[in-house]
Scaffold this active site. Sequence first.
Site: not given
Length: 480
Positions: A171, A213, A249, A278, A280
């Site tokens: 990030e 990432n 996400h 990650e 979701d």
Amino acid sequence: MDKVLARGSGTPTPRPRARTALTLAAAGVAVFAVTVAVATSASAGTTLGSSAAESGRYFGAAVAANKLSDSTYVGILNREFNMVTPENEMKWDATEPSQNQFNYTNGDRIVSHAQANGMRVRGHALAWHSQQPGWAQNLSGTALRSAMTNHVTQVATHYKGKIYAWDVVNEAFDDGGNGARRDSNLQRTGNDWIEVAFRTARTADPGAKLCYNDYNTDGQNAKSNAVYAMVQDFKARGVPIDCVGFQSHFNPNSPVPNDYQANLQRFANLGVDVQITELDIEGSGTAQADNYSKVVKACLAVSRCTGLTVWGIRDSDSWRASGTPLLFDGNGNKKAAYTSTLNALNGGGTTPPTTAPPTTTPPTTAPPTTAPPTTAPPTTPPAGGGCTATLSLNQWQGGFVTYVTVKIGASPANGWTVGLTLPSGAVITNTWSATPSGTTGTVTFRNVDYNGQLGAGASTEFGFQGNGVGPSGTATCTVR
Ligand code: XIL
């Protein structure tokens, strides 16, 4: 959309068929990379991990150490997944709570659980503006820079040989649409902090793939363009980067972008693996199920998309539990999103992932003009039953990683065994996705639970790391 963006056509890159071999005698470094063209057929795996493995990919979950005593949780984890990411346990605040005092207790618990159950581990995350211990938050300048490199060295060394891929930097870009770096204490140590972190990680664990990432980089936008430019620059300058992670996400305000696959593909075209790290998706029912399917299909259509990880197991385990974003409900029952994900993984006609890139330090001396003798890798499944095993050796001074692609012939297999002989002095220190009979000399590798049953023409990959000189010759392969 400019010309750079237009590269993301979504067309899978043709996979190289030839073995490339590079011997760097002066540097004591040799790299043998073998890529085998494979056609997968539709098949019907019954778990996320086994279905992903049929196209050579993994399916992972973020895992919390304090849930490893929950039998429902562990039951699903062991049945469905073949990769784990520690959700918080390898972050800076967890691993170095006081400066230079390291605590690996919870990270080690997750790694041990993974290894005992034939799963690999994505390390997360070495350098990040968030979840820093208080002492690091208060540092700046050269003190912070050296604290960061010490942290990367210590943690990557502790887990050396046990990590499939590290999120080296997490990030680091701004969300403001300006393509700038995120302001942070790390960024203020100098713009080169990211490449320094990658170089440091490579030195500490040359066998791990090194990833950048981030989130809000899942489609083509100012932020992902900026990451793209950084990766392109790193590849051009020999900064060691092997993969880019797309957190993914999603929720109604941040839906799965329509150019998701095209975005993955344009990164893959830079010569890095891509991974969904990650995942979701908030929602429920058919809409959620369809979005999961879209994400899985995008990964499967990109040959260098090597796997997907969901950020938790049950909805109740999620960091965004109220959005019910995962594949299992709070009771551990499979949701519609589970079924659509499994079906997408079983869809067939997908592009298997390409072999991992060499992870050695870039060459510093010219390679020899003639390649060592090679045997052409098989380009079609063996005609009869049986299987083939193809080695890809990544050698550095004193150590090696070997990836082995097992390819099933014309008849389905219930299990496989690969045999090879290590050069004298070589000792295996770690094996993933197979069980070795020993660590020296002639060694056989047997499938683990989730990757033994493979359809005709399917392939899977396992690997091992060791000290000394690794095997580069042929391997035998038999099926049961
Ligand atoms: C989250 C965890 O899931 C939470 O338990 C924790 O409180 C905060 O961090 N991007 C990342 C992950 O890279 O590390 C974050 O994980 C979610 C967003």
